[in-house]
Scaffold this active site. Structure first.
Site, short mmCIF file in Angstrom:
data_model
loop_
_atom_site.label_atom_id
_atom_site.label_comp_id
_atom_site.label_asym_id
_atom_site.label_seq_id
_atom_site.Cartn_x
_atom_site.Cartn_y
_atom_site.Cartn_z
N THR A 102 33.22 108.65 16.35
CA THR A 102 32.44 108.99 17.53
C THR A 102 32.86 110.38 17.99
O THR A 102 34.01 110.58 18.40
CB THR A 102 32.67 107.97 18.66
OG1 THR A 102 32.34 106.66 18.18
CG2 THR A 102 31.83 108.29 19.88
N LYS A 178 25.01 107.20 19.14
CA LYS A 178 26.29 106.48 19.27
C LYS A 178 26.89 106.66 20.66
O LYS A 178 27.39 105.69 21.25
CB LYS A 178 27.28 106.96 18.21
CG LYS A 178 28.68 106.31 18.33
CD LYS A 178 28.62 104.79 18.21
CE LYS A 178 29.95 104.11 18.58
NZ LYS A 178 31.03 104.37 17.64
N LYS A 246 38.13 108.61 25.86
CA LYS A 246 37.54 109.63 24.99
C LYS A 246 36.02 109.53 24.94
O LYS A 246 35.31 110.53 25.16
CB LYS A 246 38.09 109.49 23.56
CG LYS A 246 37.38 110.38 22.52
CD LYS A 246 37.90 110.13 21.12
CE LYS A 246 37.38 108.87 20.48
NZ LYS A 246 35.98 108.99 19.99
#
Length: 306
Positions: A102, A178, A246
């Site tokens: 990702t 995503k 994150k």
């Protein structure tokens, strides 16, 4: 549906929860799978199952036309490709690099350009579904790539996953989809934790609350999956708190670039940041519930509440 594929040499770099499952799935589907990991014992264990252990990304790339990277973030992907003993130095012209992390969409776009200059195909291919689905070949892939990259590695993609979405003819679109998925996942986990915390604060039996919610309209996949971890008092990190620090950061950075407001994402990000700063960053992401004061979590000693 998985398409039939000819046996091929495929490299998998990164044997964490998802990477190990991907490697096993590809081997079970007839590929000769070469692997490496920063933990040599992980690669050696896979070799005992019938794979091939390699000492570095460079060694993997020198033996495989298709290299799959399943590491945590962009920085680790960069190291896999261009660090000491990096894969890029060993990849032949016309080989393919499949990036499953990702990352920021713009970063993925620039990596495609960088690898094209070296004659290497690039597939932007973030994954979702968890370790069990990776191991059973039923995970989801959100991919985007140039047609020639799909032509070179499309069969391997189909052998890796239950659903492979081909979302565009350039890198970046897969990563955009995503991070939108991660927006929902992070907000749902935060909301699930908040709901369970309120129930605990109000003295509702946790198991009863879980039973009712998972059979009611307020349920979500994340509530059902993650609050089971809370009930079991098991914060073993299948996906850690710091992953959502994150990932929701990437969501907010992407929206900030176009001045697009994301109030729920921002709040959820702050909740995960609070959990991380409190020392829970490496615990399962359900540990975000630990930020709520005055509650007795299952498996912990009762507190005195004012």
């Amino acid at each position: 549906m998985n398409s039939p594929s000819l046996p091929s040499k495929v490299g998998v770099i990164g044997l964490g929860a998802m990477g190990a499952g991907i490697a096993r799935t590809l081997r079970q589907r007839g590929h000769e799978v070469h692997v490496c990991d920063i933990r040599p014992e992980a690669a050696e264990a896979f070799a005992r199952e019938g794979g091939v252990a390699c000492a570095s990304p460079l060694e993997v790339a020198s033996q495989c036309q298709i290299v799959i990277s399943v590491v945590i973030n962009a920085a680790q992907t960069e190291a896999v490709l261009f660090g000491d003993q990096g894969a890029a130095a060993g990849m032949a012209e016309g080989s393919t690099f499949i990036m499953c992390s990702t990352v920021a969409p713009g970063w993925s776009e620039s990596m495609e350009t960088r690898l094209l200059e070296l004659g290497i195909h690039y597939i932007d291919a973030p994954i979702s579904g968890g370790a069990a689905k990776a191991a059973s070949g039923q995970m989801t892939m959100m991919t985007s790539a140039r047609p020639e990259a799909y032509a070179a590695a499309g069969r391997v993609l189909d052998d890796m996953a239950g659903k492979v979405y081909r979302l565009g003819n350039r890198a970046g679109v897969g990563s955009k989809v995503k991070i939108i998925n991660q927006l929902l996942a992070g907000v749902h986990i935060a909301a699930a934790a908040e709901a369970m915390a309120l129930g605990l604060r109000e003295g509702v039996d946790a198991a009863s609350l879980y039973e009712v919610i998972t059979h009611s309209a307020g349920n979500s996949w994340m509530f059902e999956n993650r609050m089971a971890h809370v009930l079991a008092a098991d914060y073993t990190p299948l996906s850690a708190v710091d992953i959502f620090v994150k990932d929701l950061g990437l969501v907010l950075d992407t929206a900030r670039a176009s001045k697009f407001p994301l109030p729920l994402s921002a709040t959820a990000h702050q909740m995960f940041m609070q959990a991380s700063s409190a020392g829970f960053g490496r615990e399962d992401d359900s540990a975000v519930i630990k930020i709520f004061p005055g509650i007795d979590l299952p498996g912990t000693p009762p507190q005195e509440h004012s």
